[in-house]
Design a protein around this motif. Sequence first.
Motif, PDB file in Angstrom:
ATOM      1  N   SER A 130     -16.242  18.978  20.095  1.00  0.00           N
ATOM      2  CA  SER A 130     -15.712  19.707  21.239  1.00  0.00           C
ATOM      3  C   SER A 130     -15.685  21.193  20.921  1.00  0.00           C
ATOM      4  CB  SER A 130     -14.295  19.231  21.563  1.00  0.00           C
ATOM      5  OG  SER A 130     -13.412  19.558  20.496  1.00  0.00           O
ATOM      6  N   ASP A 131     -15.638  22.015  21.964  1.00  0.00           N
ATOM      7  CA  ASP A 131     -15.547  23.457  21.747  1.00  0.00           C
ATOM      8  C   ASP A 131     -14.307  23.807  20.935  1.00  0.00           C
ATOM      9  OD1 ASP A 131     -17.852  23.848  23.113  1.00  0.00           O
ATOM     10  OD2 ASP A 131     -16.937  24.695  24.915  1.00  0.00           O
ATOM     11  N   GLU A 132     -13.209  23.087  21.176  1.00  0.00           N
ATOM     12  CA  GLU A 132     -11.966  23.364  20.451  1.00  0.00           C
ATOM     13  C   GLU A 132     -12.138  23.097  18.958  1.00  0.00           C
ATOM     14  OE1 GLU A 132     -12.243  21.548  23.156  1.00  0.00           O
ATOM     15  OE2 GLU A 132     -11.252  22.837  24.649  1.00  0.00           O
TER      16      GLU A 132
END
Length: 453
Positions: A187-189
């Motif tokens: 994920s981007d996170e």
Amino acid sequence: MSTIAAISTGPAAGGIGVVRISGPDALSVADRVFRAASGKPLSALPGYHAAFGTVTLDGEPLDEAVALVFRAPKSYTGEDTVELSCHGGLYGTQRVLRAVLQSGAAAAGPGEFTRRAFLNGKMDLTRAEGVMQVIAASGAQAQRAAYGALEGRLSGEIDRVAAGLKRVSAALAAWVDFPDEDIDDLSDEALLAALEDAHGALGALLARFDSGRAVREGANVAIAGRPNVGKSTLMNLLSGEERSIVTDIAGTTRDVVEQTVAFGGLVLRLSDTAGLRETDDAVERIGVERAEKALARADLILAVFDAGAPLDAQDERVLALCKDRNAVAVVNKTDLPVRLDLDKINSVFKNVVQISAKTQDGLPALEKAVAAALGTAQYDAAAPQLANERQFACCKDAAERLAEATAALQSGVTRDAVQVLLDAAIESLDTLTGRRATDSVVDAVFSQFCVGK
């Protein structure tokens, strides 16, 4: 690879002199010059064994010696190695080396033993540079930091950061190649967290660089002030000897007087400068010009003021020169009634100490102020340290690439572009440790070594 030899002890008379031989023919070369008292050749000894005997040249006995045998790969260089420890006379040690060279060894170049250790996987480039740091250490903190590099603290931290980035890069590559697959933790996170963690670790290394350099290399410190404020007295006090002439006559110091001292655990290269004032004396005017040049190149300025006199135009000139500079205000002559405007001094300088160079009062406070100004007050010698400009440049480049990758990811740039920046950061870190270092980088590192190490 050829067999090399060099004197590995310093160029001075001592208890012993060591001639080191390393390479595939080290044992046979040593056997040509060394006769063990036991009659057993060195080539018959296992590693980590020693023999007492005599070194000869053209059949002539040169000296008694102890030969210590190391077998590859369990040696400093990773090669067969023999160390001949003879008596430490300069001439005698040189003759032992000559005998070894005439028996088939080649003269080692600067750092060639450590270079072979690096090429044979015995250490990475940061640990190799740590060898010279240990040799060059001039104080307790510098020695502890150098040993940390030799022990692998920096390379361990860089490897940790690089390993994390390589895992992220591998995940990105898999995502790019197989976009329909469910790639864990991509994920981007999660990507941002990984990038920020790595960037933070590199930022901590970069932030410690200047204070570490002051500990390792010392600092250029200029003592400045108007005439007769006690600059030369302070210089003599810190030097422990009469380096500067002290009189009541203004303009006595006409040139920059330099001395290297140990102060508060740091090496300071002091410059006692001519009093800063307007003068019609041509010689003194040259001294003032040189003083201003010394101030310009100083890492730290000790600006000296007379506690017993109000600020004058010459003091104001010193205040102006110290503006936005790394400086400590030294209020001297505190054994006299104070007439100086201390509020004005405190408004200009972050670090202010009051001393009496005449009575030696206030030196502990000056030590603390110097450490605070140079950033060494909270220095942790046990923490991983960037030791030189090469390492700093590699770390800085990697941090910048990570910052760009973070900004790119946050702005919605495609992940393959992010991976390009990520891989550039990894390459810089691998250059730092030597995993991807070019021959020119390796040559530059070892050219700074002494012969015999």
